[in-house]
Design an enzyme around this catalytic site. Structure first.
Site, PDB file in Angstrom:
ATOM      1  CG  ASP A  72      -0.304  -0.483   2.501  1.00  0.00           C
ATOM      2  OD1 ASP A  72       0.938  -0.467   2.578  1.00  0.00           O
ATOM      3  OD2 ASP A  72      -1.019  -0.863   3.431  1.00  0.00           O
ATOM      4  CG  ASP A 141      -8.968  -1.936  12.341  1.00  0.00           C
ATOM      5  OD1 ASP A 141      -7.986  -2.544  11.843  1.00  0.00           O
ATOM      6  OD2 ASP A 141      -9.423  -0.875  11.862  1.00  0.00           O
ATOM      7  CG  HIS A 143      -6.261  -2.588   8.897  1.00  0.00           C
ATOM      8  ND1 HIS A 143      -6.492  -1.515   9.737  1.00  0.00           N
ATOM      9  CD2 HIS A 143      -4.959  -2.500   8.552  1.00  0.00           C
ATOM     10  CE1 HIS A 143      -5.378  -0.816   9.876  1.00  0.00           C
ATOM     11  NE2 HIS A 143      -4.425  -1.394   9.176  1.00  0.00           N
ATOM     12  CD  GLU A 148      -8.807   1.140   7.747  1.00  0.00           C
ATOM     13  OE1 GLU A 148      -8.651   0.229   8.590  1.00  0.00           O
ATOM     14  OE2 GLU A 148      -8.272   2.252   7.869  1.00  0.00           O
TER      15      GLU A 148
END
Ligand code: GLP
Length: 264
Positions: A72, A141, A143, A148
């Site tokens: 990314d 979380d 990801h 996400e």
């Protein structure tokens, strides 16, 4: 799914780097048939990169015939910005190993047509015959890359808006100022990662305990995009002991039993 539990971050980092070295060396890559490696940024892989650099220096590993694809990149951050993922990769790995410049692939978050850039990235991966080993980290979380919660588990490379939570967590690299963290990123999709022939995720520290639990004990769910690894035929999760804090004792014991020689 294999779950490798190591005593601490240093041991986790060595295990993962040694696994990459063994995978590349047993593949015997050539210029015509390079090994294709997917790579993450973040604090989790820094120790792995340190080990890979020392393997290249001691002659037990070469990146000469390795092609890399990063996961990314932020949108709109200049490549030269110290927190761009371009800068991160050069600082932590590429400038210390014998990789060819033309073999490095990182998404261009400043492309005029971001969607075309993402589509082209998928084409470049396909042209290389897919990714042999994709290493990743995990967000608190759950990801993977910048997928996400509630990202599609069949997503490919695309533009994503970052959640407030992720921008807060990543603000530690931007003078603790969330406003300085870009709002968007280009990211490989969940499917881009799970399309790789092998996926290895690094999970360290207590802050990741709930994410690890959701990924390996929870259901396969877009609420925890890393849980998609449960469907992968060759996934390995390398974690340290403190990341295991929320696992059921049975889960912990199971993986200790099945992976003999774990250092606890
Ligand atoms: C970012 C990256 C992810 C990374 C995650 C965790 O969101 N896009 O690829 O896995 O952060 O980062 P860290 O390893 O610093 O905890």
């Amino acid at each position: 799914m294999r779950v490798i539990i190591q005593k601490d971050y240093d041991k986790l980092s060595f295990w993962a780097a040694d696994h990459i070295r063994a995978s590349i060396n047993s593949f015997k890559p050539t210029a015509k048939r390079p090994f294709v490696l997917g790579l993450p940024t973040g604090s989790s892989p820094i120790g792995v990169y340190r080990n890979l650099v020392s393997f290249v220096k001691d002659g037990s590993l070469s990146f000469e015939n390795v092609v890399t694809f990063n996961m990314d990149e932020y949108v709109g951050l200049p490549e030269s910005h110290p927190q761009s993922y371009h800068s991160f990769m050069h600082e932590n790995l590429f400038s210390h190993v014998d990789i060819k410049k033309e073999n490095i692939n990182i998404l261009n978050g400043n492309a005029t047509d971001l969607e075309a850039e993402c589509a082209d990235y998928e084409r470049r991966i396909a042209k290389m015959g897919g990714i042999d080993l994709f290493m990743g980290g995990i967000g608190v979380d759950g990801h993977i890359a910048f997928n996400e919660p509630f990202s599609s588990l069949s997503s490919l490379t695309r533009v994503k808006t970052l959640t407030t939570d992720t921008r807060i967590v990543n603000s530690r690299f931007f003078d603790n100022d969330m406003e300085k963290v870009p709002k968007m990123a280009l990211t490989v999709g969940v499917k881009t990662v799970t399309n790789a022939r092998e996926v290895m995720l690094l999970v360290n520290g207590h802050a990741k305990a709930q994410a690890l639990k959701a990924m390996i004990e929870g259901p396969v769910s877009q609420a925890c995009t890393a849980s998609a690894l449960q469907m992968h035929p060759k996934a390995v999760v390398v974690c340290d002991r403190s990341a295991c804090g929320a696992l059921c004792l049975d889960t912990f014991d199971y993986f200790c039993d099945i992976e003999k020689g774990q250092i606890l």
